[in-house]
Design an enzyme around this catalytic site. Structure first.
Site: not given
Ligand code: FAD
Ligand code: NAP
Length: 609
Positions: A172, A180, A177, A589, A317, A313, A584
């Site tokens: 995040c 982004k 997040c 609203e 985005e 997502y 408003h």
């Molecule tokens: P993470 O935050 O991924 O943390 C896991 C940590 O564990 C990482 O630092 C990793 O390096 C570490 N790790 C992994 N394996 C090991 C190991 N073996 N030993 C030690 N450390 C390890 N969510 C929202 O709510 N709003 C958003 O706007 C949003 N935007 C997103 C945009 C993008 C591009 C992406 C990819 C995700 C977004 N998400 C968003 C999703 C959000 O980031 C995740 O849901 C959240 O970070 C999950 O938290 P977590 O603690 O499960 O894992």
């Molecule tokens: P995702 O929700 O798993 O979506 C994957 C996308 O890639 C789908 O559109 C899928 O298409 C496509 N895809 C998968 N395999 C493919 C292939 N081989 N070739 C071409 N297209 C392929 O993944 P994500 O967007 O990475 O998000 C991961 C999670 O992060 C989300 O579930 C969300 O909870 C979190 N996130 C949250 C936010 C937010 O809160 N604003 C922002 C970003 C991420 P199909 O539909 O055809 O399978």
């Protein structure tokens, strides 16, 4: 805050920084000597280690810019008056006298072999070891420590195939997040610049965007967040190891740092919070030439003409803000947009993005990526194929893969305690208390099977778990009606069921959908398009028209949705919405005046705001 308080705060921050520096030195090697090049006893101790052929790190305080401050902090840390201060395997041995004592009879070698390499019998080093210092892991570890528990959190970022890495805090903060949303904001400002002329501002014709400047500011901010996380672990007395954690025994973890240094720790309980990493296509050239969201936010150059692969997502985005910054952007969609979301809303997002310059290639997937020219960015040739076998070749500067993410669960020795994962997805199934099939191992966040992958969900699950484990709470994480927002150029906020899911759960005849377009007042003066922003609530007729789905496409949709999510949690009904007096003139609203049902087919087109 007056000047005095501010300087005290500044001093505290500096002291914490020095403490972190000292701890980082101590944990970086098996033997660490805080010394001065001018100190006789220090030289003798280093000579002794050389003779014994023991590798060590000598931190020469008198050669450091902040040497005097570090020495003062070291004194507070060790309460040892004289240098050298010798640490072996994180433990203070003492000064010259103690070292000489220990060197007799090979005691040093014994110390180096024994410590932490073997689990102690019937006693654990920690109450809880958390693997993963992201949103969920950090929240859980700090909460557990508040109950006086001894907690260790391990965090390690494996570099992306292109070598990108980052600091403490997880996805995040570093590659999700936060960057982004900030890049989304950068893109919105371009639109604001355009609008501002109609509001009387005189803007230069050739306003330029500088990717490097944006990226640097955002990365600086992220650096401050990494720092704050580190400080808050210290303040909460959580031990932090920057190491990759894996099970090597049922209650034992091995931690390996980036230099290959290995440590072993034991605990009574474990929490898996290792999150996910971007998936690759598995086609020629993908890992060599494509980037993912792990690389994009710290990319040191503008990606220019970009192909975004994926349609969920992350893909939409990123495509949205790249196009908003003025870049040429194409999205390659395998099937539909935003699978799992309300499809009417998803298609409206797609239409809006298309009208604002994003190109969509539907029902194609890349099959080969070739480099035509190296550079920052270079030029890439992308060969794609449709389901019916048609091929297409296009050229881009950057290819961003956003095709989903894989749980980091396959290489952390989960088979050793016997934690079951879904072999197909790598996800961890848990009960409603985030407990895996092994009673003393828990899991939260993105690694969980069939749970939402969102930061606030991981944080909430982590905090509540710690309170249940160590406090007297029984409160469980509620995964129902979690609000979310997709930060596309026109934001989409949602809470509860999609229209499709509401129909399949309750039957079409049992739901009523109220909807309307609306025109934000701020869009009227600059003549931005009408009938693009859209609101819809889905009500369950047999349950007093309770709102079971809330959807809004609008500027600041996230801000709008958050408050309504609280109302939905309280059982909001359509009647209560109608009784609520609007504010408003704001976008939200519209939800207090929805009167047209989809079933009626009545017009929802707006003529004015
Ligand atoms: P993470 O935050 O991924 O943390 C896991 C940590 O564990 C990482 O630092 C990793 O390096 C570490 N790790 C992994 N394996 C090991 C190991 N073996 N030993 C030690 N450390 C390890 N969510 C929202 O709510 N709003 C958003 O706007 C949003 N935007 C997103 C945009 C993008 C591009 C992406 C990819 C995700 C977004 N998400 C968003 C999703 C959000 O980031 C995740 O849901 C959240 O970070 C999950 O938290 P977590 O603690 O499960 O894992
Ligand atoms: P995702 O929700 O798993 O979506 C994957 C996308 O890639 C789908 O559109 C899928 O298409 C496509 N895809 C998968 N395999 C493919 C292939 N081989 N070739 C071409 N297209 C392929 O993944 P994500 O967007 O990475 O998000 C991961 C999670 O992060 C989300 O579930 C969300 O909870 C979190 N996130 C949250 C936010 C937010 O809160 N604003 C922002 C970003 C991420 P199909 O539909 O055809 O399978």
């Amino acid at each position: 805050m007056d000047g005095k308080e501010e300087s005290e705060w500044g001093r505290d921050k500096k002291k914490t920084g020095l403490k972190i520096e000292i701890e980082e030195y101590i944990s970086s090697r098996d033997v660490v000597i805080f010394s001065k090049t001018t100190c006789g006893n220090c030289t003798k101790v280093k000579d002794l280690f050389d003779e014994l052929n023991i590798q060590y790190l000598a931190v020469e305080i008198n050669k450091m810019d902040n040497g005097q401050e570090l020495e003062e902090e070291l004194y507070e840390y060790t309460m040892e008056m004289a240098l050298p201060n010798v640490f072996v395997k994180d433990k203070l041995i003492g000064d010259y006298t103690e070292v000489i004592q220990l060197s007799k009879g090979g005691l040093f070698q014994k110390l180096l072999e024994d410590k932490e390499d073997k689990p102690k019998e019937n006693t654990y080093d920690y109450d809880l070891i958390v693997i993963g210092g992201g949103s969920g892991g950090l929240a859980a570890s700090k909460e557990a420590a508040k109950y006086g528990k001894k907690v260790l959190v391990l965090d390690y970022v494996a570099p992306s195939p292109l070598g990108t890495t980052w600091g403490l805090g997880g996805t995040c903060v570093n590659v999700g997040c936060i960057p982004k949303k900030l890049m989304h904001q950068a893109a919105l400002l371009r639109q604001a610049l355009k609008d501002s002329c109609k509001y009387g501002w005189k803007i230069e014709d050739n306003v330029q965007h500088n990717w490097e400047a944006m990226s640097e500011s955002i990365q600086n901010y992220i650096g401050s967040l990494n720092w704050n996380y580190r400080v808050s672990l210290i303040e909460n007395k959580v031990k932090y190891e920057n190491g990759f954690g894996e099970f090597v025994g049922p209650h034992q973890i091995k931690s390996t740092n980036s230099k290959g240094k290995v440590k072993f720790f034991t605990a009574e309980k474990f929490l898996i919070a290792t999150g996910e990493r971007p998936r690759y296509l598995g086609i020629p050239g993908d890992k060599e030439y494509c980037i993912t969201s792990d690389d994009l936010f710290s990319l040191p150059y503008c990606p220019e003409k970009t192909l975004v692969v994926g349609a969920s997502y992350v893909a939409l985005e990123c495509a949205g803000f790249l196009a908003g910054l003025g870049l040429n952007v194409t999205v390659m969609v395998r099937s539909i947009l935003l699978r799992g979301f309300d499809q009417q809303m998803a298609n409206k997002i797609g239409e809006h993005m298309e009208e604002h310059g994003v190109k969509f290639i539907k029902h194609f997937v890349p099959i080969k990526i070739e480099q035509m020219e190296a550079g920052t960015p270079g030029r890439l040739k992308v060969t794609s194929q449709s389901a019916d076998g048609a091929e297409m070749i296009e050229e881009y500067n950057t290819v961003l893969l956003a095709i989903g993410r894989d749980a980091c669960t396959r290489n952390i020795g989960l088979d050793i305690p016997g934690v079951r994962i879904n072999e197909k997805t790598g996800k961890i199934p848990v009960n409603d208390e985030e407990q895996t099939n092994v009673p003393y191992v828990y899991a939260i966040g993105d690694v969980l099977e069939d749970k939402l992958e969102l930061t606030p969900v991981a944080i909430q699950a982590g905090r509540l778990l710690a309170r249940r484990l160590y406090g007297d709470s029984t409160l469980k994480c509620d995964y129902i009606n979690v609000p979310t927002t997709v930060f596309t150029p026109l934001e989409y906020g949602a809470c509860g069921l999609s229209e499709e899911n509401a129909i399949s759960r309750y039957g079409e005849e049992n739901i009523e959908v109220y909807h309307s377009y609306f025109w934000p007042l701020e869009w009227t003066v600059p003549s931005r398009e009408n009938n693009k922003c859209y609101a819809k609530v889905i009500c369950h007729l047999k349950d007093n028209e309770r709102v079971v789905g809330f959807h809004v496409l609008a500027p600041n949709a996230g801000e709008i949705t958050q408050g309504f999510a609280a109302a939905i949690k309280c059982g909001l009904t359509k009647e209560q919405l109608d009784c609520t007096i609007g504010i408003h003139p704001v976008c939200a609203e519209i939800f207090t005046t929805l009167s047209v049902t989809k079933r009626s087919g009545g017009s929802i087109v707006q003529a004015g705001c």
